[in-house]
Design a protein around this motif. Structure first.
Motif, PDB file in Angstrom:
ATOM      1  N   LEU A 230      18.552  20.536  11.150  1.00 47.51           N
ATOM      2  CA  LEU A 230      17.532  19.488  11.039  1.00 47.51           C
ATOM      3  C   LEU A 230      17.014  19.363   9.610  1.00 47.51           C
ATOM      4  O   LEU A 230      16.856  18.260   9.096  1.00 47.51           O
ATOM      5  CB  LEU A 230      16.364  19.782  11.991  1.00 47.51           C
ATOM      6  CG  LEU A 230      15.125  18.921  11.773  1.00 47.51           C
ATOM      7  CD1 LEU A 230      15.407  17.460  12.097  1.00 47.51           C
ATOM      8  CD2 LEU A 230      13.944  19.432  12.598  1.00 47.51           C
ATOM      9  N   HIS A 231      16.740  20.494   8.949  1.00 45.81           N
ATOM     10  CA  HIS A 231      16.032  20.353   7.679  1.00 45.81           C
ATOM     11  C   HIS A 231      16.899  19.783   6.557  1.00 45.81           C
ATOM     12  O   HIS A 231      16.385  19.431   5.510  1.00 45.81           O
ATOM     13  CB  HIS A 231      15.270  21.627   7.286  1.00 45.81           C
ATOM     14  CG  HIS A 231      16.124  22.744   6.800  1.00 45.81           C
ATOM     15  ND1 HIS A 231      16.527  23.774   7.611  1.00 45.81           N
ATOM     16  CD2 HIS A 231      16.638  23.001   5.576  1.00 45.81           C
ATOM     17  CE1 HIS A 231      17.248  24.623   6.908  1.00 45.81           C
ATOM     18  NE2 HIS A 231      17.344  24.171   5.681  1.00 45.81           N
TER      19      HIS A 231
ATOM     20  N   ILE B 254       8.568  18.934  15.912  1.00 44.67           N
ATOM     21  CA  ILE B 254       9.259  19.393  14.701  1.00 44.67           C
ATOM     22  C   ILE B 254      10.134  18.269  14.134  1.00 44.67           C
ATOM     23  O   ILE B 254      10.128  17.995  12.929  1.00 44.67           O
ATOM     24  CB  ILE B 254      10.103  20.651  15.020  1.00 44.67           C
ATOM     25  CG1 ILE B 254       9.180  21.824  15.367  1.00 44.67           C
ATOM     26  CG2 ILE B 254      11.027  20.999  13.850  1.00 44.67           C
ATOM     27  CD1 ILE B 254       9.902  23.052  15.910  1.00 44.67           C
TER      28      ILE B 254
ATOM     29  N   ILE C 223      18.014  23.000  15.316  1.00 44.21           N
ATOM     30  CA  ILE C 223      16.905  23.660  14.617  1.00 44.21           C
ATOM     31  C   ILE C 223      17.281  25.130  14.464  1.00 44.21           C
ATOM     32  O   ILE C 223      17.592  25.795  15.453  1.00 44.21           O
ATOM     33  CB  ILE C 223      15.597  23.482  15.425  1.00 44.21           C
ATOM     34  CG1 ILE C 223      15.211  21.996  15.442  1.00 44.21           C
ATOM     35  CG2 ILE C 223      14.478  24.333  14.851  1.00 44.21           C
ATOM     36  CD1 ILE C 223      14.029  21.666  16.326  1.00 44.21           C
ATOM     37  N   ALA C 224      17.261  25.620  13.216  1.00 45.49           N
ATOM     38  CA  ALA C 224      17.655  27.018  12.976  1.00 45.49           C
ATOM     39  C   ALA C 224      16.620  27.953  13.590  1.00 45.49           C
ATOM     40  O   ALA C 224      15.432  27.808  13.344  1.00 45.49           O
ATOM     41  CB  ALA C 224      17.764  27.270  11.476  1.00 45.49           C
ATOM     42  N   MET C 225      17.074  28.884  14.403  1.00 41.78           N
ATOM     43  CA  MET C 225      16.148  29.824  15.036  1.00 41.78           C
ATOM     44  C   MET C 225      16.560  31.256  14.789  1.00 41.78           C
ATOM     45  O   MET C 225      17.675  31.537  14.351  1.00 41.78           O
ATOM     46  CB  MET C 225      16.089  29.538  16.536  1.00 41.78           C
ATOM     47  CG  MET C 225      15.116  28.424  16.864  1.00 41.78           C
ATOM     48  SD  MET C 225      15.068  28.085  18.621  1.00 41.78           S
ATOM     49  CE  MET C 225      16.144  26.664  18.689  1.00 41.78           C
TER      50      MET C 225
END
Lengths: 265, 265
Positions: free
Chosen positions: A205-206, A255, A238-240
């Motif tokens: 996402l970022h 987010i 989304i990185a988790m």
């Protein structure tokens, strides 16, 4: 301003629509919905898509609602009763003492919404009212123009969804697609770029830079969006942290919408 | 692996701890808490900070829990009963049929947590269990090392907070500050940069570049963080659409933690 109709008897048939609303909420009622509390009532009174049918107000709240009641059409009955009678009618303690029955008077089509909205959310199989309300609250907070729902989504006008949304389901226009209707083709026709959110998404996402107009696709926690749909569209993840690959879908919407609003072209 | 103790009588005194747990949840019980469902039970069994005291399992679930039960110490009683007896004991239908009573055996101090955690969350007056659970779920998803609570926060080990967190309150270590303890001084002593989230924050979140170690401060929706605290620290705000200046605090934590994890130095 409507006149106030005093109610002394909890069994008064004029307030039947408010009886045992917790139960009724579970079954829904064609075309009507229940709004609770001052903040939601404000959004209802200010809306062109919805219209209050009647109000039930605890007597002690009347004075503080004076200005808001003055904005109501004269033909909307405002029932007033003591808090104890109120709670007996509703079937549980309604501390805020403010309820309204309302009706949707303008039901925009998906096409109509896509003609006016810049960015939209598309929700698939969001069946939990807390999540539905939370997603609408975020859509309103980040100025999303419309929400589109597939046929497996729950009703954004259910009492709990409205409450959790802080009235946002009365603010952000929404429309439901028919079963079998192709959401991606619809977005393409309107020149809106489709982007799906998925734990298995192609891109982080970022690193995503939004297009001029975007449709953000969200599916229910657990099953997520269908593989058939994911195969046809760009997808973001989304990185988790390792070992806890789990975000609530309403939080995910927050987010993603924050990112969209920060990096909107 | 512990032996299974069959329970046929809902009034059996050996399972008193599980009786009417919805009510008990409201009052809390010194040192003990209730864990529900398989996912939470896995986190409990794998934890060094918590220890199961006993389990109550619906008979039909036993087979599927075989591997997990084998990891339990031999002296942990595992009570098993039919679903109907289970629901009568608990006082409401517990579809998942899996409950555990557990105890916190290791209570780290704030100082101990700050010695090991890279980034931390500091929560002030988060009194709603849904929000507490949601914040912990996000903390786990983004790999936050610890959560610090002021004395006005609710208990992350309440049944609903654990459930909403999907077990994250058993994963992410937390500690409570004493009343009057100066959180900012604590963070300064540990060389952790304090950053408060506030609708009136100085800087937009998306322009923020995190320090090597960060303490993110979140207050309850509505009142927010105290002006005295905000006056002493850097603050961030999330840009929102006009007229709907409202985000849920758990969603806010997700947005901020996503930013932190994406731009961590």
């Amino acid at each position: 301003m409507p006149s106030i109709i005093p109610i002394d008897d909890p069994d008064d048939p004029r307030i039947d629509a408010y009886r045992d609303i917790r139960e009724r909420d579970l079954v829904g009622r064609a075309g009507l919905f229940i709004a609770e509390g001052r903040v939601v009532l404000e959004k209802l009174v200010g809306s062109t898509r919805f219209r209050p049918v009647s109000l039930l107000i605890a007597a002690k709240r009347l004075a503080s609602l004076d200005g808001l009641l003055a904005e109501l059409p004269d033909d909307v009955p405002v029932f007033a009763c003591e808090q104890a009678v109120f709670d007996r009618i509703a079937g549980f303690p309604v501390h805020r003492g403010i309820l309204a029955i309302a009706r949707q008077v303008d039901k925009p089509t998906p096409d109509a919404l896509l003609e006016s909205a810049e960015d939209v959310l598309f929700l698939s199989a969001i069946a939990n009212h807390d999540n539905m309300g939370g997603i609408f609250r975020n859509a309103a907070a980040f100025g999303i123009g419309a929400v589109l729902l597939d046929p497996d989504c729950c009703d954004p006008l259910y009492r709990k969804a409205i409450r959790v949304s802080v009235g946002a389901t009365l603010l952000v226009p929404f429309a439901r697609l028919d079963r079998g209707e192709d959401a991606l083709a619809l977005f393409e026709r309107h020149e809106v770029a489709s982007v799906a959110l998925s734990p298995a998404g192609d891109t982080l996402l970022h690193g995503w830079r939004p297009a001029a107009r975007n449709a953000l696709l969200l599916g229910a926690e657990g099953p997520g969006l269908s593989p058939a749909l994911l195969a046809r569209t760009r997808s973001l993840r989304i990185a988790m942290a390792n070992g806890f690959d789990s975000l609530n879908v309403a939080t995910t919407s927050g987010i993603v919408l924050h990112h969209l609003s920060a990096y909107r072209v």
